[in-house]
Design a protein around this motif. Structure first.
Motif, PDB file in Angstrom:
ATOM      1  N   ILE A   1      83.899  23.999  85.567  1.00 31.30           N
ATOM      2  CA  ILE A   1      82.574  23.993  86.194  1.00 31.30           C
ATOM      3  C   ILE A   1      82.463  25.218  87.083  1.00 31.30           C
ATOM      4  CG2 ILE A   1      81.063  22.791  87.809  1.00 31.30           C
ATOM      5  CD1 ILE A   1      82.404  20.164  86.861  1.00 31.30           C
ATOM      6  N   LEU A   2      81.379  25.964  86.914  1.00 31.82           N
ATOM      7  CA  LEU A   2      81.135  27.154  87.711  1.00 31.82           C
ATOM      8  C   LEU A   2      79.809  27.002  88.434  1.00 31.82           C
ATOM      9  CD1 LEU A   2      81.737  30.081  88.585  1.00 31.82           C
ATOM     10  CD2 LEU A   2      80.665  30.840  86.448  1.00 31.82           C
ATOM     11  N   GLY A   3      79.865  26.919  89.769  1.00 36.54           N
ATOM     12  CA  GLY A   3      78.652  26.832  90.555  1.00 36.54           C
ATOM     13  C   GLY A   3      77.946  25.500  90.416  1.00 36.54           C
ATOM     14  N   GLY A   4      76.817  25.410  91.111  1.00 37.40           N
ATOM     15  CA  GLY A   4      76.014  24.200  91.040  1.00 37.40           C
ATOM     16  C   GLY A   4      76.489  23.110  91.977  1.00 37.40           C
ATOM     17  N   LEU A   5      75.897  21.929  91.840  1.00 36.67           N
ATOM     18  CA  LEU A   5      76.144  20.806  92.743  1.00 36.67           C
ATOM     19  C   LEU A   5      76.223  19.506  91.947  1.00 36.67           C
ATOM     20  CD1 LEU A   5      76.160  19.601  95.691  1.00 36.67           C
ATOM     21  CD2 LEU A   5      73.665  19.478  95.490  1.00 36.67           C
ATOM     22  N   ALA A   6      77.254  18.711  92.241  1.00 36.40           N
ATOM     23  CA  ALA A   6      77.413  17.377  91.659  1.00 36.40           C
ATOM     24  C   ALA A   6      77.357  17.411  90.134  1.00 36.40           C
ATOM     25  CB  ALA A   6      76.357  16.426  92.217  1.00 36.40           C
TER      26      ALA A   6
ATOM     27  N   GLY B   1      92.182  23.329  83.778  1.00 38.19           N
ATOM     28  CA  GLY B   1      90.860  22.934  84.267  1.00 38.19           C
ATOM     29  C   GLY B   1      90.505  23.725  85.515  1.00 38.19           C
ATOM     30  N   PHE B   2      89.197  23.932  85.755  1.00 38.96           N
ATOM     31  CA  PHE B   2      88.825  24.701  86.941  1.00 38.96           C
ATOM     32  C   PHE B   2      87.452  24.295  87.477  1.00 38.96           C
ATOM     33  CE2 PHE B   2      86.979  27.127  83.459  1.00 38.96           C
ATOM     34  CZ  PHE B   2      85.728  27.488  83.950  1.00 38.96           C
ATOM     35  N   ILE B   3      87.302  24.498  88.786  1.00 37.12           N
ATOM     36  CA  ILE B   3      86.010  24.368  89.467  1.00 37.12           C
ATOM     37  C   ILE B   3      85.890  25.543  90.425  1.00 37.12           C
ATOM     38  CG2 ILE B   3      84.585  23.008  91.024  1.00 37.12           C
ATOM     39  CD1 ILE B   3      85.996  20.489  89.988  1.00 37.12           C
TER      40      ILE B   3
ATOM     41  N   PHE C   1      92.629  25.077  88.786  1.00 37.91           N
ATOM     42  CA  PHE C   1      92.174  25.879  89.920  1.00 37.91           C
ATOM     43  C   PHE C   1      90.889  25.315  90.507  1.00 37.91           C
ATOM     44  CE2 PHE C   1      89.743  29.439  91.709  1.00 37.91           C
ATOM     45  CZ  PHE C   1      90.682  30.008  92.556  1.00 37.91           C
ATOM     46  N   ILE C   2      90.840  25.234  91.833  1.00 39.83           N
ATOM     47  CA  ILE C   2      89.605  24.965  92.573  1.00 39.83           C
ATOM     48  C   ILE C   2      89.454  26.066  93.610  1.00 39.83           C
ATOM     49  CG2 ILE C   2      88.354  23.413  94.103  1.00 39.83           C
ATOM     50  CD1 ILE C   2      89.864  21.079  92.875  1.00 39.83           C
ATOM     51  N   GLY C   3      88.300  26.734  93.617  1.00 41.46           N
ATOM     52  CA  GLY C   3      88.112  27.820  94.570  1.00 41.46           C
ATOM     53  C   GLY C   3      86.734  27.801  95.194  1.00 41.46           C
ATOM     54  N   GLY C   4      86.686  27.909  96.528  1.00 43.26           N
ATOM     55  CA  GLY C   4      85.416  28.011  97.239  1.00 43.26           C
ATOM     56  C   GLY C   4      84.504  26.828  97.053  1.00 43.26           C
ATOM     57  N   ALA C   5      85.068  25.661  96.901  1.00 50.35           N
ATOM     58  CA  ALA C   5      84.284  24.453  96.634  1.00 50.35           C
ATOM     59  C   ALA C   5      84.441  23.461  97.782  1.00 50.35           C
ATOM     60  CB  ALA C   5      84.722  23.809  95.330  1.00 50.35           C
TER      61      ALA C   5
END
Length: 337
Positions: free
Chosen positions: A138-143, A120-122, A105-109
């Protein structure tokens, strides 16, 4: 066959497409072995080559290609699923991709990728990547980057990386945290915390510190501390304190203090104090408390230096209390000043 258009213009269904619908807007296309799937509006969205029971729900320039089953691309732009993706979702955002993954899953990225991973998810993280890391995310943040490390997690912060089979590890908050080849380890609320090798290590609320080749060791608070090739050892607070090749040893506070090759030893406060006992046998069992430039080396055991400065214990079981420039050498009968 059994496929349809619902509004829109310039949309295409070509080459073995069955049970598939395109609804509204322009230049959407489903092509070559696309079955029971949907493009629900948007522009220039594309399904190609073995897409089954999947959907693109609007947005622009989103693609599903090369074996995509039971997956959803919901809105956003320039998002992509390709090369064997199953039961996965990209929800919104832009320029995200899932490759060769399942139940991911990838959401709001934005500009984030999941590849070679199951579960796996971001979430809400830009420019981040999860690669070959089952049950990792990975939840939140940058790079932030999670590579080859299953069941590990990064939450918030910037420029973090977990890699090289660091399973069950985590980085939370802060900046530029790194965990390499270290299981069950954590970096929390730290600016430039580094862990490499070993397992069960932790870095908490500090800056510019590292734990290398160690296990069951921790750095808490302070800054610029190091623990190297040690076990069950800790640094709490202070600045530029270091522990090397030691077991069950600690430094608490102070500045520029060092422990080398010691067992069950500690330095508490003070400045530029050093325990540097012989590494051929397990020596140590001593403390330095306060003071500055106090030094213990050689075959010293059960020693203590309390306060004072420029004191030396060499090859001795001894104690020096609140003294200046005193030295005990070669005495194993528990001498003291």
């Amino acid at each position: 066959s059994n496929s349809s258009f619902v509004g829109g213009s310039g949309n295409k269904l070509t080459d073995r497409v069955c049970g598939t619908a395109i609804g509204g807007c322009t230049s959407n296309e489903a092509k070559q072995f696309v079955y029971n799937s949907t493009i629900g509006g948007g522009n220039s969205n594309y399904m190609f080559n073995n897409v089954l029971a999947s959907s693109i729900g609007g947005g622009d320039d989103n693609d599903m290609m090369n074996t995509i089953h039971y997956s959803t691309l919901q809105g956003g732009s320039d998002n992509n699923m390709t090369n064997s993706v199953y039961y996965s979702i990209i929800a919104g955002g832009g320029s995200n991709a899932i490759y060769d993954s399942a139940v991911s899953f990838i959401g709001g990225a934005s500009g984030s990728f999941v590849s070679g991973s199951s579960f796996g998810f971001i979430l809400t993280s830009d420019g981040s990547e999860v690669r070959n890391s089952n049950f990792g995310g990975i939840l939140g943040g940058l790079a932030n980057f999670l590579f080859d490390s299953g069941q590990s997690f990064i939450a918030g912060g910037t420029g973090h990386q977990i890699d090289t089979s660091s399973t069950y590890s985590s980085i939370v908050g802060g900046r530029f945290g790194e965990i390499h080849d270290s299981d069950w380890s954590s970096v929390v609320g730290t600016n430039a915390g580094y862990i490499s090798g070993g397992s069960h290590n932790g870095i908490f609320s500090t800056q510019g510190v590292s734990i290398t080749g160690s296990s069951l060791s921790n750095i808490v608070g302070g800054r610029y501390a190091k623990i190297y090739d040690s076990s069950k050892s800790s640094v709490f607070g202070g600045e530029r304190n270091s522990i090397y090749d030691s077991t069950i040893s600690s430094i608490v506070g102070g500045s520029g203090n060092t422990i080398n090759y010691a067992l069950y030893s500690g330095i508490f406060a003070g400045k530029n104090n050093q325990i540097n006992v012989d590494n051929s046998v397990a020596y140590g069992w001593g403390v330095l408390i306060g003071g500055d430039n106090n030094y213990v080396d050689g075959m010293s055991n059960y020693f203590a230096v309390i306060g004072g400065g420029n004191n030396i214990i060499n090859d001795s079981n001894a104690a020096i209390l609140v003294s200046e420039s005193s030295q005990i050498s070669g005495s194993l009968d528990y001498s003291s000043f």
